[in-house]
Design a protein around this motif. Sequence first.
Motif, PDB file in Angstrom:
ATOM      1  N   ASP A  15       0.826  -1.202   0.000  1.00  0.00           N
ATOM      2  CA  ASP A  15       0.000   0.000   0.000  1.00  0.00           C
ATOM      3  C   ASP A  15       0.867   1.261   0.000  1.00  0.00           C
ATOM      4  O   ASP A  15       0.683   2.155  -0.824  1.00  0.00           O
ATOM      5  CB  ASP A  15      -0.929  -0.006   1.213  1.00  0.00           C
ATOM      6  N   GLN A  16       1.812   1.336   0.922  1.00  0.00           N
ATOM      7  CA  GLN A  16       2.623   2.550   1.051  1.00  0.00           C
ATOM      8  C   GLN A  16       3.538   2.768  -0.147  1.00  0.00           C
ATOM      9  O   GLN A  16       3.716   3.897  -0.605  1.00  0.00           O
ATOM     10  CB  GLN A  16       3.421   2.521   2.355  1.00  0.00           C
ATOM     11  N   ILE A  17       4.104   1.703  -0.680  1.00  0.00           N
ATOM     12  CA  ILE A  17       4.965   1.836  -1.868  1.00  0.00           C
ATOM     13  C   ILE A  17       4.139   2.297  -3.068  1.00  0.00           C
ATOM     14  O   ILE A  17       4.574   3.168  -3.824  1.00  0.00           O
ATOM     15  CB  ILE A  17       5.709   0.515  -2.155  1.00  0.00           C
ATOM     16  N   SER A  18       2.937   1.735  -3.228  1.00  0.00           N
ATOM     17  CA  SER A  18       2.090   2.163  -4.352  1.00  0.00           C
ATOM     18  C   SER A  18       1.714   3.640  -4.210  1.00  0.00           C
ATOM     19  O   SER A  18       1.702   4.379  -5.199  1.00  0.00           O
ATOM     20  CB  SER A  18       0.841   1.294  -4.466  1.00  0.00           C
ATOM     21  N   LYS A  19       1.448   4.082  -2.997  1.00  0.00           N
ATOM     22  CA  LYS A  19       1.116   5.495  -2.769  1.00  0.00           C
ATOM     23  C   LYS A  19       2.316   6.393  -3.048  1.00  0.00           C
ATOM     24  O   LYS A  19       2.172   7.470  -3.646  1.00  0.00           O
ATOM     25  CB  LYS A  19       0.608   5.701  -1.341  1.00  0.00           C
ATOM     26  N   TYR A  20       3.492   5.959  -2.626  1.00  0.00           N
ATOM     27  CA  TYR A  20       4.712   6.734  -2.891  1.00  0.00           C
ATOM     28  C   TYR A  20       4.956   6.844  -4.398  1.00  0.00           C
ATOM     29  O   TYR A  20       5.204   7.931  -4.927  1.00  0.00           O
ATOM     30  CB  TYR A  20       5.911   6.091  -2.195  1.00  0.00           C
ATOM     31  N   LEU A  21       4.886   5.714  -5.089  1.00  0.00           N
ATOM     32  CA  LEU A  21       5.158   5.703  -6.532  1.00  0.00           C
ATOM     33  C   LEU A  21       4.165   6.558  -7.305  1.00  0.00           C
ATOM     34  O   LEU A  21       4.548   7.283  -8.226  1.00  0.00           O
ATOM     35  CB  LEU A  21       5.148   4.270  -7.070  1.00  0.00           C
ATOM     36  N   VAL A  22       2.904   6.508  -6.929  1.00  0.00           N
ATOM     37  CA  VAL A  22       1.914   7.299  -7.647  1.00  0.00           C
ATOM     38  C   VAL A  22       2.107   8.792  -7.366  1.00  0.00           C
ATOM     39  O   VAL A  22       1.847   9.624  -8.227  1.00  0.00           O
ATOM     40  CB  VAL A  22       0.477   6.815  -7.333  1.00  0.00           C
ATOM     41  N   GLN A  23       2.610   9.121  -6.184  1.00  0.00           N
ATOM     42  CA  GLN A  23       2.898  10.535  -5.909  1.00  0.00           C
ATOM     43  C   GLN A  23       4.098  11.020  -6.715  1.00  0.00           C
ATOM     44  O   GLN A  23       4.125  12.168  -7.163  1.00  0.00           O
ATOM     45  CB  GLN A  23       3.154  10.747  -4.422  1.00  0.00           C
ATOM     46  N   VAL A  24       5.081  10.165  -6.903  1.00  0.00           N
ATOM     47  CA  VAL A  24       6.250  10.534  -7.701  1.00  0.00           C
ATOM     48  C   VAL A  24       5.858  10.664  -9.172  1.00  0.00           C
ATOM     49  O   VAL A  24       6.228  11.606  -9.855  1.00  0.00           O
ATOM     50  CB  VAL A  24       7.388   9.496  -7.522  1.00  0.00           C
TER      51      VAL A  24
END
Length: 174
Positions: A15-24
Amino acid sequence: MGITCLLLFVFYMLDQISKYLVQVWQPNNVTAIPHFLTLDLHYNTGMAWSLFDDSTIILVVISFVASIVLGYICFKNDWKKNKLLSFSMTMTFAGCLGNLFDRAISIIPGLSKGRPGVVDMISFEPLNAISRLISGNDFPIFNLADAFLVCGILIYAVDLIFFVDRRKKKNGEI
């Protein structure tokens, strides 16, 4: 307990990695799989369908209390006796923690920069089609934590409806 910790870590990190990647990446209505999945970055200060918009502090408290309850259930469960229940509660707990983290970060001064709410990015076209038929609107954009919450609750419901009595008979509780 080891399985619970491992799955909790895996679900939470996905969840957190997907959120980070989508923000980048910051996708804006990007088709990932035609007619099936679209990625679109949004920050949600409430819940699905705009419920409790701008009530982040209330949602942090609710998520925190729910996390305590789910954590207790997860670590109390016996994987040997209740695999489906243990899996569903772990998945639900991970989803709750994922959104709790986003909400807490969004209200802490200095940390909220760039993350003003829960990061949502998944638009699932089959759900949009069904939602348009029912309400005339698209289904809310969501994230993996939301998916883990919903799937965990659905798995729990299946367990409750179809397997609890069978398990009780097997364990000699009936």
